[in-house]
Design a protein around this motif. Structure first.
Motif, PDB file in Angstrom:
ATOM      1  N   GLY A  26       0.323  -1.180  -0.075  1.00  0.00           N
ATOM      2  CA  GLY A  26       0.592  -0.051   0.370  1.00  0.00           C
ATOM      3  C   GLY A  26       0.626   1.216  -0.166  1.00  0.00           C
ATOM      4  O   GLY A  26      -0.013   2.626  -0.037  1.00  0.00           O
ATOM      5  N   ILE A  27       2.073   1.265   0.145  1.00  0.00           N
ATOM      6  CA  ILE A  27       2.867   2.210  -0.091  1.00  0.00           C
ATOM      7  C   ILE A  27       3.903   1.966  -1.338  1.00  0.00           C
ATOM      8  O   ILE A  27       4.109   1.016  -1.540  1.00  0.00           O
ATOM      9  CB  ILE A  27       3.748   2.632   1.506  1.00  0.00           C
ATOM     10  N   ILE A  28       4.457   3.161  -1.817  1.00  0.00           N
ATOM     11  CA  ILE A  28       5.901   3.214  -2.987  1.00  0.00           C
ATOM     12  C   ILE A  28       7.143   2.957  -2.003  1.00  0.00           C
ATOM     13  O   ILE A  28       7.697   3.622  -1.157  1.00  0.00           O
ATOM     14  CB  ILE A  28       5.807   4.421  -3.598  1.00  0.00           C
ATOM     15  N   PHE A  29       7.201   1.633  -1.335  1.00  0.00           N
ATOM     16  CA  PHE A  29       8.074   1.553  -0.607  1.00  0.00           C
ATOM     17  C   PHE A  29       9.707   1.755  -1.651  1.00  0.00           C
ATOM     18  O   PHE A  29      10.409   2.280  -0.200  1.00  0.00           O
ATOM     19  CB  PHE A  29       8.211  -0.180  -0.319  1.00  0.00           C
ATOM     20  N   SER A  30       9.848   1.969  -2.660  1.00  0.00           N
ATOM     21  CA  SER A  30      11.493   2.207  -3.120  1.00  0.00           C
ATOM     22  C   SER A  30      11.310   3.829  -2.621  1.00  0.00           C
ATOM     23  O   SER A  30      12.627   3.564  -2.433  1.00  0.00           O
ATOM     24  CB  SER A  30      10.692   2.320  -4.749  1.00  0.00           C
ATOM     25  N   ILE A  31      10.671   4.497  -2.652  1.00  0.00           N
ATOM     26  CA  ILE A  31      11.166   6.127  -2.383  1.00  0.00           C
ATOM     27  C   ILE A  31      10.986   6.240  -0.462  1.00  0.00           C
ATOM     28  O   ILE A  31      10.881   7.507  -0.229  1.00  0.00           O
ATOM     29  CB  ILE A  31       9.539   6.999  -3.380  1.00  0.00           C
ATOM     30  N   SER A  32      10.852   5.538   0.013  1.00  0.00           N
ATOM     31  CA  SER A  32      10.245   5.336   1.457  1.00  0.00           C
ATOM     32  C   SER A  32      11.704   5.152   2.013  1.00  0.00           C
ATOM     33  O   SER A  32      12.438   4.036   1.759  1.00  0.00           O
ATOM     34  CB  SER A  32       9.240   4.441   1.762  1.00  0.00           C
ATOM     35  N   ASN A  33      11.513   5.934   2.936  1.00  0.00           N
ATOM     36  CA  ASN A  33      13.173   5.915   3.911  1.00  0.00           C
ATOM     37  C   ASN A  33      12.225   4.397   5.120  1.00  0.00           C
ATOM     38  O   ASN A  33      11.346   4.523   5.596  1.00  0.00           O
ATOM     39  CB  ASN A  33      13.690   7.055   5.313  1.00  0.00           C
ATOM     40  N   MET A  34      12.892   3.795   5.418  1.00  0.00           N
ATOM     41  CA  MET A  34      13.188   2.684   6.605  1.00  0.00           C
ATOM     42  C   MET A  34      13.803   2.430   7.274  1.00  0.00           C
ATOM     43  O   MET A  34      14.329   2.179   7.554  1.00  0.00           O
ATOM     44  CB  MET A  34      11.847   1.182   5.767  1.00  0.00           C
ATOM     45  N   ALA A  35      12.962   1.819   8.776  1.00  0.00           N
ATOM     46  CA  ALA A  35      13.536   1.959  10.041  1.00  0.00           C
ATOM     47  C   ALA A  35      13.593   0.777  10.768  1.00  0.00           C
ATOM     48  O   ALA A  35      12.363   0.421  10.313  1.00  0.00           O
ATOM     49  CB  ALA A  35      13.703   3.027  10.639  1.00  0.00           C
ATOM     50  N   TRP A  36      13.985   0.419  11.343  1.00  0.00           N
ATOM     51  CA  TRP A  36      13.934  -0.350  12.955  1.00  0.00           C
ATOM     52  C   TRP A  36      14.722   0.236  14.087  1.00  0.00           C
ATOM     53  O   TRP A  36      14.726   0.600  14.021  1.00  0.00           O
ATOM     54  CB  TRP A  36      15.013  -1.728  12.589  1.00  0.00           C
ATOM     55  N   TYR A  37      12.792  -0.030  15.119  1.00  0.00           N
ATOM     56  CA  TYR A  37      13.698   0.406  15.959  1.00  0.00           C
ATOM     57  C   TYR A  37      12.826  -1.362  17.464  1.00  0.00           C
ATOM     58  O   TYR A  37      12.491  -2.405  16.582  1.00  0.00           O
ATOM     59  CB  TYR A  37      12.295   1.193  16.799  1.00  0.00           C
ATOM     60  N   ARG A  38      13.370  -0.953  18.381  1.00  0.00           N
ATOM     61  CA  ARG A  38      13.751  -2.208  19.211  1.00  0.00           C
ATOM     62  C   ARG A  38      12.766  -1.768  20.989  1.00  0.00           C
ATOM     63  O   ARG A  38      13.111   0.117  20.848  1.00  0.00           O
ATOM     64  CB  ARG A  38      14.489  -2.487  19.681  1.00  0.00           C
TER      65      ARG A  38
END
Length: 115
Positions: A26-38
């Motif tokens: 549902g998003i344009i993944f290629s233009i999205s900054n992505m992150a991991w949190y914990r």
């Protein structure tokens, strides 16, 4: 449907490795900054790593050299390869992005590292 669906994680001994995955829809993944949190038990959620849309990674100091964030734009999937695991890496891990001013989170996946 806009969502982030996580997989991976589990129980591992100290010094071992685990890989987390996060598949976006549902998003344009290629233009999205992505992150991991914990989030460790009894503690606030903390940032772990980010990978930009141009594939540049950054890490919190405690995981630098041990964790590797990566992405596969063809699969709309984000990864976190965790090596040399320590008991203090235990927690619930979440993937995250911002889409149309909405903060999106994965459902969370438990990582437990035994000593």
């Amino acid at each position: 449907q806009v969502q982030l669906v996580q997989s991976g994680g589990g129980l591992e001994q100290a010094g071992g490795s685990l890989r987390l995955s996060c598949t976006a829809s549902g998003i344009i993944f290629s233009i999205s900054n992505m992150a991991w949190y914990r989030q460790a038990p009894g503690k606030e959620r903390e940032w772990v790593a980010t990978i930009t849309s141009s594939n540049r990674p950054t890490y919190t100091s405690s995981v630098k050299g041990r964790f590797s964030i990566s992405r596969d734009n063809a699969k709309n999937t984000l990864y976190l390869q965790m090596s040399s695991l320590k008991p203090e890496d235990t927690g619930v891990y979440y993937c995250n992005t911002e889409w149309r001013r909405r903060d999106l989170w994965g459902q969370g996946t438990q990582v437990t590292v035994s000593s």
